[in-house]
Motif scaffolding. Sequence first.
Motif, PDB file in Angstrom:
ATOM      1  N   GLN A 150      -4.125 -37.733  42.630  1.00 39.37           N
ATOM      2  CA  GLN A 150      -3.274 -38.901  42.438  1.00 39.37           C
ATOM      3  C   GLN A 150      -4.092 -40.173  42.474  1.00 39.37           C
ATOM      4  O   GLN A 150      -3.920 -41.072  41.643  1.00 39.37           O
ATOM      5  N   SER A 151      -4.988 -40.273  43.425  1.00 38.68           N
ATOM      6  CA  SER A 151      -5.841 -41.462  43.535  1.00 38.68           C
ATOM      7  C   SER A 151      -6.708 -41.639  42.299  1.00 38.68           C
ATOM      8  O   SER A 151      -6.901 -42.760  41.808  1.00 38.68           O
ATOM      9  N   SER A 152      -7.212 -40.523  41.752  1.00 37.14           N
ATOM     10  CA  SER A 152      -8.056 -40.599  40.557  1.00 37.14           C
ATOM     11  C   SER A 152      -7.263 -41.095  39.356  1.00 37.14           C
ATOM     12  O   SER A 152      -7.749 -41.922  38.575  1.00 37.14           O
ATOM     13  N   ARG A 153      -6.020 -40.625  39.224  1.00 41.78           N
ATOM     14  CA  ARG A 153      -5.195 -41.064  38.105  1.00 41.78           C
ATOM     15  C   ARG A 153      -4.878 -42.557  38.203  1.00 41.78           C
ATOM     16  O   ARG A 153      -4.927 -43.285  37.213  1.00 41.78           O
ATOM     17  N   LEU A 154      -4.539 -42.983  39.404  1.00 41.44           N
ATOM     18  CA  LEU A 154      -4.222 -44.396  39.583  1.00 41.44           C
ATOM     19  C   LEU A 154      -5.445 -45.277  39.355  1.00 41.44           C
ATOM     20  O   LEU A 154      -5.343 -46.371  38.795  1.00 41.44           O
ATOM     21  N   THR A 155      -6.609 -44.808  39.774  1.00 37.50           N
ATOM     22  CA  THR A 155      -7.840 -45.565  39.551  1.00 37.50           C
ATOM     23  C   THR A 155      -8.139 -45.681  38.063  1.00 37.50           C
ATOM     24  O   THR A 155      -8.517 -46.747  37.565  1.00 37.50           O
ATOM     25  N   LEU A 156      -7.962 -44.570  37.324  1.00 38.83           N
ATOM     26  CA  LEU A 156      -8.200 -44.592  35.884  1.00 38.83           C
ATOM     27  C   LEU A 156      -7.203 -45.506  35.188  1.00 38.83           C
ATOM     28  O   LEU A 156      -7.574 -46.288  34.298  1.00 38.83           O
ATOM     29  N   LEU A 157      -5.928 -45.449  35.578  1.00 35.50           N
ATOM     30  CA  LEU A 157      -4.917 -46.311  34.979  1.00 35.50           C
ATOM     31  C   LEU A 157      -5.232 -47.784  35.236  1.00 35.50           C
ATOM     32  O   LEU A 157      -5.105 -48.622  34.342  1.00 35.50           O
ATOM     33  N   SER A 158      -5.659 -48.080  36.451  1.00 34.76           N
ATOM     34  CA  SER A 158      -6.023 -49.461  36.776  1.00 34.76           C
ATOM     35  C   SER A 158      -7.213 -49.924  35.940  1.00 34.76           C
ATOM     36  O   SER A 158      -7.242 -51.057  35.452  1.00 34.76           O
ATOM     37  N   ARG A 159      -8.189 -49.043  35.751  1.00 37.84           N
ATOM     38  CA  ARG A 159      -9.366 -49.404  34.946  1.00 37.84           C
ATOM     39  C   ARG A 159      -8.977 -49.642  33.487  1.00 37.84           C
ATOM     40  O   ARG A 159      -9.486 -50.569  32.842  1.00 37.84           O
ATOM     41  N   ILE A 160      -8.057 -48.832  32.960  1.00 37.89           N
ATOM     42  CA  ILE A 160      -7.606 -49.011  31.583  1.00 37.89           C
ATOM     43  C   ILE A 160      -6.934 -50.365  31.411  1.00 37.89           C
ATOM     44  O   ILE A 160      -7.226 -51.117  30.481  1.00 37.89           O
TER      45      ILE A 160
END
Length: 362
Positions: A150-160
Motif C-alpha cells: 500500500q505504501s509503495s502504491r501511494l508513493t508511486l501515485l504521489s510521484r506521478i
Amino acid sequence: MFESLALSVLERVLGQYVENLDRNSLKVAVWRGHITLERLKLRREALYSWGLPLDIKAGYVEKIELQIPWNRLGSAPVTITLDGVYLVASPLDDETWDETARREWGWARKQAKLNQLMAQRTVARPAQTAEGEGSESDGEESAAGDAVAQSSRLTLLSRIVNNVQLAFRSIHLRYEDGITSSAPFATGATLAELSIFSANSDGERSFNKDGTGQFKVAKLRGLAVYHKCNCRTMLDPQLPLHRIAQWLRELMLTGAEPAPAAGAPATPDAPALRPVYLSGNYVMAPISASVSVAFRPLGQSQPRLSIQVSLSALSLRLSEQQLRDMLRFSDYAQRLKTQSLGDVGAHFSGDTFVRPVGSTPG
C-alpha cells in the motif's frame, strides 16, 4: 489499477463538457498510454456546472493530448496538452431561461458536485482496498506485506502527480452580450501559451524522484483581457466550428482585424467573420510571466518555500463604459442565480417538477 483510475476520471471530466465522446476509443487509447482527441465540440450547457447562467454559442477544442508512460511511471512524466480552445458564450435570454432551463441548470450544478465526490472516491479506493485486504489477512507477516504494498502504491501515485506536465496553447474565451445592456458589448480573455512542469534546483525541466523536495516552473505568454463597448458584430452560431475557431485564432494572434485574402470573393457571412479591433480595447494588454516555486524539507538552511516571479510590463485600463457593462452583467448573473436557487429548492414528485409557491407560469 492506474489504467482503470485514469479511464474513470477522463470519462467523468470529458463527458461532462464534450459532446459525443467515444468511450470505446477512449478506453483503447488509455491502455495504450497515448490519448489524442481532436475537433471536440463543447456542450451548450457546459458552463451550468460552474454556476454560470450562460449558454455556449460555440465551443471548440482543436486537440487534447495525454501521454501516460505506463511502463515508466516512476521515471517519466505524464503530459497533458490542450491546444486550441475556443469558446463564445452569451447570456440566457428570457425565452431561453424558462422553467426547463432553470431545472437543467440546477441539476448540472448537482451533477458537477457528484462527479467531484465520485472522482475523490475513485482516487481513494486503491488505498482503502489495500487497507481492507491487510486487515483481513492472516498473520502479522501478511499484514506487514500488504502495508508495504500500500505504501509503495501511494508513493508511486504521489510521484506521478508531482511530475505531471501541463501545456495550454492558443486559448480564446469570449463573452458576447446584446441582452443585459442597450449597448451590446463583447469581452474576452486570450492566452498564447501556459506551461507548468517539474524542474531541478537550476530551473531546468526534470523528473523529480525525490519526494523530499519539489521544484515547479510555470511559464506564461500572451495573456490578455479585452472589452469592446458598443460591439455591433456578434458571432453567428450557425457558422461551422472550424470557421469560428479560425476567426478567434486570428483575432487573438494579431489583435486587429485580419485583412481579407487577396482576390477573395465577398460572401454573405463575411460581416459575421469580421473581428473587432482589439488593440484599443484592452483592459489588460498582453503580458508574459515566469514563476518558479521551490518546496524544501524542514531542517535546511534555505527557506522551506520560495517563490520567484518575473513579470513583463503590466498595462491596465478601464473606461467608465466598460465598468458599467461589467456591473450590468454582475447584476444580471446575481438575479438569475437567486431565481434559480429558488427553483432548485422546489419539490419533485416522481418526474414531475412542482413550481415554488408564488411563482408565475411561463
